[in-house]
Design a protein around this motif. Sequence first.
Motif, PDB file in Angstrom:
ATOM      1  N   GLY A 254      -7.715  11.220  -8.163  1.00 31.67           N
ATOM      2  CA  GLY A 254      -7.346  12.615  -7.954  1.00 31.67           C
ATOM      3  C   GLY A 254      -5.945  12.970  -8.429  1.00 31.67           C
ATOM      4  N   ALA A 255      -4.987  12.077  -8.212  1.00 30.48           N
ATOM      5  CA  ALA A 255      -3.606  12.368  -8.612  1.00 30.48           C
ATOM      6  C   ALA A 255      -3.512  12.576 -10.124  1.00 30.48           C
ATOM      7  N   ALA A 256      -4.246  11.789 -10.881  1.00 29.91           N
ATOM      8  CA  ALA A 256      -4.212  11.928 -12.339  1.00 29.91           C
ATOM      9  C   ALA A 256      -4.952  13.178 -12.802  1.00 29.91           C
ATOM     10  N   ALA A 257      -5.951  13.611 -12.033  1.00 29.41           N
ATOM     11  CA  ALA A 257      -6.741  14.776 -12.434  1.00 29.41           C
ATOM     12  C   ALA A 257      -5.948  16.064 -12.349  1.00 29.41           C
ATOM     13  N   GLY A 258      -5.078  16.188 -11.344  1.00 31.34           N
ATOM     14  CA  GLY A 258      -4.268  17.385 -11.201  1.00 31.34           C
ATOM     15  C   GLY A 258      -4.876  18.391 -10.233  1.00 31.34           C
ATOM     16  N   GLY A 293     -13.242  18.997   1.837  1.00 33.30           N
ATOM     17  CA  GLY A 293     -11.976  19.122   2.560  1.00 33.30           C
ATOM     18  C   GLY A 293     -10.956  18.091   2.107  1.00 33.30           C
ATOM     19  N   GLY A 294     -11.399  16.858   1.889  1.00 30.73           N
ATOM     20  CA  GLY A 294     -10.480  15.830   1.416  1.00 30.73           C
ATOM     21  C   GLY A 294      -9.958  16.121   0.025  1.00 30.73           C
ATOM     22  N   THR A 295     -10.826  16.643  -0.847  1.00 27.66           N
ATOM     23  CA  THR A 295     -10.398  16.987  -2.205  1.00 27.66           C
ATOM     24  C   THR A 295      -9.375  18.120  -2.188  1.00 27.66           C
ATOM     25  N   LEU A 296      -9.589  19.093  -1.315  1.00 32.76           N
ATOM     26  CA  LEU A 296      -8.591  20.166  -1.171  1.00 32.76           C
ATOM     27  C   LEU A 296      -7.269  19.614  -0.645  1.00 32.76           C
ATOM     28  N   GLY A 297      -7.337  18.639   0.258  1.00 28.00           N
ATOM     29  CA  GLY A 297      -6.112  18.014   0.749  1.00 28.00           C
ATOM     30  C   GLY A 297      -5.356  17.305  -0.355  1.00 28.00           C
ATOM     31  N   LEU A 298      -6.082  16.653  -1.261  1.00 25.21           N
ATOM     32  CA  LEU A 298      -5.441  16.020  -2.414  1.00 25.21           C
ATOM     33  C   LEU A 298      -4.786  17.067  -3.310  1.00 25.21           C
ATOM     34  N   ALA A 299      -5.440  18.220  -3.459  1.00 31.32           N
ATOM     35  CA  ALA A 299      -4.849  19.298  -4.260  1.00 31.32           C
ATOM     36  C   ALA A 299      -3.561  19.812  -3.620  1.00 31.32           C
ATOM     37  N   PHE A 304       2.212  20.292  -3.535  1.00 32.77           N
ATOM     38  CA  PHE A 304       3.386  20.175  -2.651  1.00 32.77           C
ATOM     39  C   PHE A 304       3.578  18.697  -2.288  1.00 32.77           C
ATOM     40  N   PRO A 305       4.204  17.931  -3.160  1.00 30.40           N
ATOM     41  CA  PRO A 305       4.351  16.489  -2.930  1.00 30.40           C
ATOM     42  C   PRO A 305       5.101  16.131  -1.647  1.00 30.40           C
TER      43      PRO A 305
END
Length: 374
Positions: A254-258, A293-299, A304-305
């Motif tokens: 996910g981090a690499a996807a953006g 929900g988890g994917t939105l949390g990764l976004a 906002f790092p």
Amino acid sequence: MRRSDDSTGRESLRFILIAALIALAAAGGMVVFLEVQSAAEALIWPESPPIPFFALLLTTAGGLLVGLCLHHFGDHVLLLQQSLAAFRKTGRFEPRHLPAGLLAIYLSLIFGASLGPEVAAIDMGGSTGTLAGDRLQSRVRTLSIAGIIGALAGFAIYLQITKTAGGALYPLPPMGEFLPLYLLYAAVLGLAGAAAGVLFVAAYHFFSRLLSPLAGRHLILGVAGGVGLGIAGTIFPLVLFSGQNEFKTVLETGAAAGAVVLLLLAAAKIFASTWCMATLFKGGPIFPLIFAGGTLGLAVNALFPAVPLAVAVPAVMAGMIVCVLKMPAAVIPIVAVIFLQWEILIVVAIAALAGYYATRSVMMFPPEGEGAGK
């Protein structure tokens, strides 16, 4: 007096033994169901598509098969919230509907429906307990609950097979030092997750109204469901299936996807899952909600790092699940257990309560007629 006490004690012990055997049978049945489901998925879905639009062809075929199943045996499989509401009202399940119902759920899941197997656990366990209660002519509700608990335990046992070496189903980086500011983050992100839950409910209502002229036309609905799911799965392959295993991939990449890709993926999962529910694929919403929900949390973390993953992911997830299920007492331990980081428990609790109280009036099914079929 002593004879009466002894008789009562023996009856209580006999009932406890029967309840334990029902729970054990339901647990074993659920493990077998999930193993057979997994084996069929591995057989049907190759690692690399052999031809273009392979996913679309398979989901359409699956929708047709589910439609044929419901056409011949009847549509008696309720959605998760409906099934629980019906049980609260009647205190029983209908065992005669279980074989055809499990077949419809099984076909839905192996052909990629964006739904989870928890409905199979509820129906299998509840029907097993009801059948035993009917035979004994006693305590049908209690034995049905014992069966449900056993089937859910079987589900948990199966999940242990897929857990990571660290024990968590979805491992997250350690939170580090807990800051009071994280409590505010939890509340805000719980509201954000609840907003996504509102979208989930609204999408289900929209698709249900859109497809209402096709009510009862199982073959047409099946093909429509499969085509819609196949299109979504062709664009975003990760939206296929429950999301139980697919979310592990999102956590890793996910981090690499953006953030933009993650937001689109979460939206695609919401629409794919609600489309499946509104047509006639059978399954539950819990793992799709965990995925979205988890994917939105990764976004959120990508945008906002400063918000740690161990705060963003479980908080948004809890807010979204509780908006749809309306059961904070169940959502809090579910989210905490899948991450196995007990320091996030307060974050999950605040997020779930914030999401629950903000969306109490948002219902997927109205209180009146919750137990009715679609």
